[in-house]
Design a protein around this motif. Structure first.
Motif, PDB file in Angstrom:
ATOM      1  N   THR A  47     -36.273  28.108 -37.910  1.00  0.00           N
ATOM      2  CA  THR A  47     -35.846  26.713 -37.787  1.00  0.00           C
ATOM      3  C   THR A  47     -35.779  26.097 -39.169  1.00  0.00           C
ATOM      4  O   THR A  47     -36.112  26.733 -40.180  1.00  0.00           O
ATOM      5  N   ASP A  66     -39.512  24.961 -33.558  1.00  0.00           N
ATOM      6  CA  ASP A  66     -38.701  23.778 -33.849  1.00  0.00           C
ATOM      7  C   ASP A  66     -39.522  22.794 -34.668  1.00  0.00           C
ATOM      8  O   ASP A  66     -40.751  22.769 -34.588  1.00  0.00           O
ATOM      9  N   ASN A  73     -28.415  27.674 -32.522  1.00  0.00           N
ATOM     10  CA  ASN A  73     -29.599  27.177 -33.225  1.00  0.00           C
ATOM     11  C   ASN A  73     -29.153  26.158 -34.265  1.00  0.00           C
ATOM     12  O   ASN A  73     -29.304  26.351 -35.474  1.00  0.00           O
ATOM     13  N   TRP A 101     -29.813  23.236 -36.107  1.00  0.00           N
ATOM     14  CA  TRP A 101     -30.900  22.338 -36.501  1.00  0.00           C
ATOM     15  C   TRP A 101     -30.381  20.993 -37.001  1.00  0.00           C
ATOM     16  O   TRP A 101     -31.064  19.993 -36.973  1.00  0.00           O
TER      17      TRP A 101
END
Length: 630
Positions: free
Chosen positions: A158, A222, A383, A385
């Motif tokens: 992350t 996360d 994913n 972010w």
């Protein structure tokens, strides 16, 4: 690595920067968000779990990847875009991060499946490759490839912005360890790691099944949108493909230093149960954390989603079961419209959480929110972010740039974090101050220069006036039998009284000089004092009606007695013919009838006096008679 298991959500950590975006995931699935509408055209990516989709600032696709191959926006493999060291079967196999100083280049960070056990390249660690969008006629090509940063990592990956708002922390977790590894992506490249032992060791629990020793490497991680909290989930299996346990660590993250600190640990499952942590995510505003747990294939309808309230005093105690007894669910991701979408294994349906900031059932879980018109969902969603690439702006060292402010004494200007752990800034003020906090004590034109390896930024500002601000009166009178209030204006945020009080208003019950130091919201410092005089607010005057000035030492003189401090006084005594026999303006001076050689008689007096009653000056008069007796 999923290895034919059923799992649940992962939510992205980046702040929403656009309402548009394009996702590519699963077996040819895609979702396009554009101006409030959703379409689901056919996609060109095939992945069992992890993936990443990179869009430009307008939400238009640039490229997407499953950690092994990189596909351009036309659906073709990029030149050199193959053989990346991630895995289509890693929970968070890939993560795209823009170069902070170059909008045309991107890092793709990758993690292997089960610590490289399923990687054909044999790479077991965190690595990165580089995409240059200026190549291949603007469709991009991979240049550097598989630069290994840290060995033996789990499938967790992350990122979050550095406190300076431009650089990026990329975070992975070491396998069979409690160590987090944070790498800083800045203008000097990828630097680090910052190693933090924190939380619990991620390792398998020994059992009879030798085929699953790397199982605990699976699961998501996360960071909250404000960069203050990092959460990780994983699972262990003790007995073949049953008796799974779910683990969740919620820990402090420092977005200035990249360090991970203390937090809380939550565990579910054990003998006789089979729940396994896989996905988790903070809501887009960070008020909620969602963890998903799955049960193995062959046990359908045992998937579930839990919600935790990050604003609660007891986060673990705020746990709420959003839904359970579900089919095989996959990761969850925050969509550009603020909802959260949940992948469903081998299905054309996408589940959704429509109001993820709401507590409990109000979060609005819908089992099938979107139907794919092409392809199918697997366990993964992108994913992402940080939704979309942010425009690259020069660093702005001052929040008060070109601002005119007025202070009575010292103005403190805080620049905030400048540079980074690996590239500290040099700060030079035009008036000779050093460091990230400068003190201004006189009006004038000022500038500050911040230098790092990559930047030199100079900013100018003006400070006008240092005139006094009158916070308190010079003197305040009050009553001795009641406290007196002292107060400064409410726009002063930080107040420090000589009595040790810190409120805007204090009470005092004794004479004395009181001082206060206060700061306004701009950082201006003010100081003032007040002299408090407490009076008897019920002043009485006492004048005897006779005295005997015969020299025997008893009752030889006559004067006015008083119960308060007099502000003014005049006493006059007249004989029977109206002539002045005695006069004084001193309340302590006595009259001696003997000294005046006046005969025994009855005399008339008149007195005028004034005093403070605590609120105002009060004037009074009195008259009467006094008899001289020898």
């Amino acid at each position: 690595m999923r290895n034919l298991l059923a799992w649940l959500p992962l939510l992205f950590s980046g702040a929403l920067t656009a309402q548009n975006g394009s996702w590519f995931f699963g077996f040819g699935g895609s979702i396009v968000f554009e101006n409030g509408t959703i379409t689901t055209p056919s996609g060109a990516l095939f992945t069992e779990e992890g993936c990443a989709s990179q869009c430009d600032a307008d939400g238009q696709p640039l490229f997407f990847t499953n950690g092994e191959v990189v596909i351009d926006r036309n659906g073709n493999q990029m030149p050199n875009g193959f053989g990346l060291s991630g895995s289509f079967s890693s929970t968070q196999s890939a993560l795209a991060v823009p170069f902070p100083d170059d909008p045309d280049r991107y890092y793709i960070f990758t993690t292997p499946a089960m610590v490289g056990a399923f990687s054909p390249l044999g790479i077991t660690g965190l690595a990165y490759s580089v995409v240059d969008m200026t190549l291949n006629n603007g469709l991009g090509a991979v240049t550097d490839k598989n630069i290994v940063l840290f060995d033996n990592v789990t499938e967790k990956l992350t990122a979050t912005r550095h406190a300076n708002g431009r650089d990026v922390w990329v975070v992975a977790h070491e396998w069979n360890s409690d160590r987090y590894a944070a790498f800083l992506v800045g203008c000097s490249g990828v630097q680090g790691p910052v190693i933090s032992p924190a939380g619990r060791v991620m390792q398998f629990l020994p059992g009879p099944d030798a085929a699953i020793p790397l199982y605990a490497s699976v699961g998501a991680m996360d960071i909250s949108p404000d960069g203050s909290t990092i959460a990780s989930t994983w699972a262990t299996v003790q007995d073949g493909n049953i008796n799974g346990m779910s683990f969740l660590d919620i820990l402090h993250f420092n977005d200035t230093t990249g360090q991970v600190g203390d937090g809380i640990a939550i565990t579910h499952g054990g003998p006789g149960t089979d729940v396994r942590g896989y996905g988790l995510a903070f809501s887009a505003q960070g008020s909620k954390l969602y963890q998903t747990q799955f049960a193995p294939l062959g046990f359908p309808g045992q998937g579930l989603i839990r919600q935790y309230d990050m604003t609660a005093t007891d986060v673990a105690g705020s746990e709420f079961m959003v839904t359970q007894d579900l089919p095989e669910l996959g990761l969850v991701q925050s969509a550009p419209d603020g909802s959260m979408l949940v992948a469903i294994l081998l299905d054309d349906g996408i589940a959704g959480i429509t109001a993820p900031e709401q507590a409990g059932a109000a979060c609005g879980f819908i089992p099938e929110l979107i139907t794919l018109s092409a392809g199918s969902s697997m366990w993964g969603l992108p994913n992402d972010w940080d939704t979309g690439a942010r425009p690259i702006d020069p660093l702005d060292p001052l929040g008060l740039q070109d601002t005119t402010i007025q202070c009575s004494d010292t103005l403190w200007i805080d620049l905030g974090p400048q540079g980074s752990l690996f590239d500290p800034a040099t700060v030079v003020w035009s008036h000779g101050a050093t460091g990230e906090r400068g003190a201004i004590t006189a009006p004038g034109e000022y500038s500050v220069t911040v230098r790092t390896t990559c930047d030199t930024i100079t900013d100018a500002f003006t400070v006008s006036g240092t005139g006094d601000r009158d916070l308190l009166p010079d003197q305040l009178r009050g009553c001795s039998d009641a406290p007196v209030e002292l107060h400064v204006p409410m726009d002063l945020a930080d107040v420090f009284w000589s009595t040790m009080g810190t409120e805007n208003t204090i009470t005092v019950d004794a004479d004395g000089v009181y001082s206060v130091i206060a700061f306004d919201t701009l950082g201006c410092r003010y100081e003032d004092t007040v002299s408090v005089v407490l009076e008897n607010c019920h002043c009485r005057l006492f004048l005897p009606n006779a005295f005997t000035p015969d020299g025997d030492g008893l009752n030889d003189t006559w004067k006015a007695g008083h119960s308060c401090t007099l502000d003014d006084f005049r006493l006059t005594v007249f004989d029977r013919w109206g002539l002045v026999a005695f006069s004084t303006e001193d309340p302590e001076q006595s009259w001696s009838g003997a000294a005046s050689a006046l005969p025994n008689d009855v005399y008339v007096y008149r007195v005028q006096y004034a005093f403070w009653n605590g609120a105002q000056r009060e004037e009074r008069e009195a008259s009467g008679t006094v008899t001289v007796v020898r």
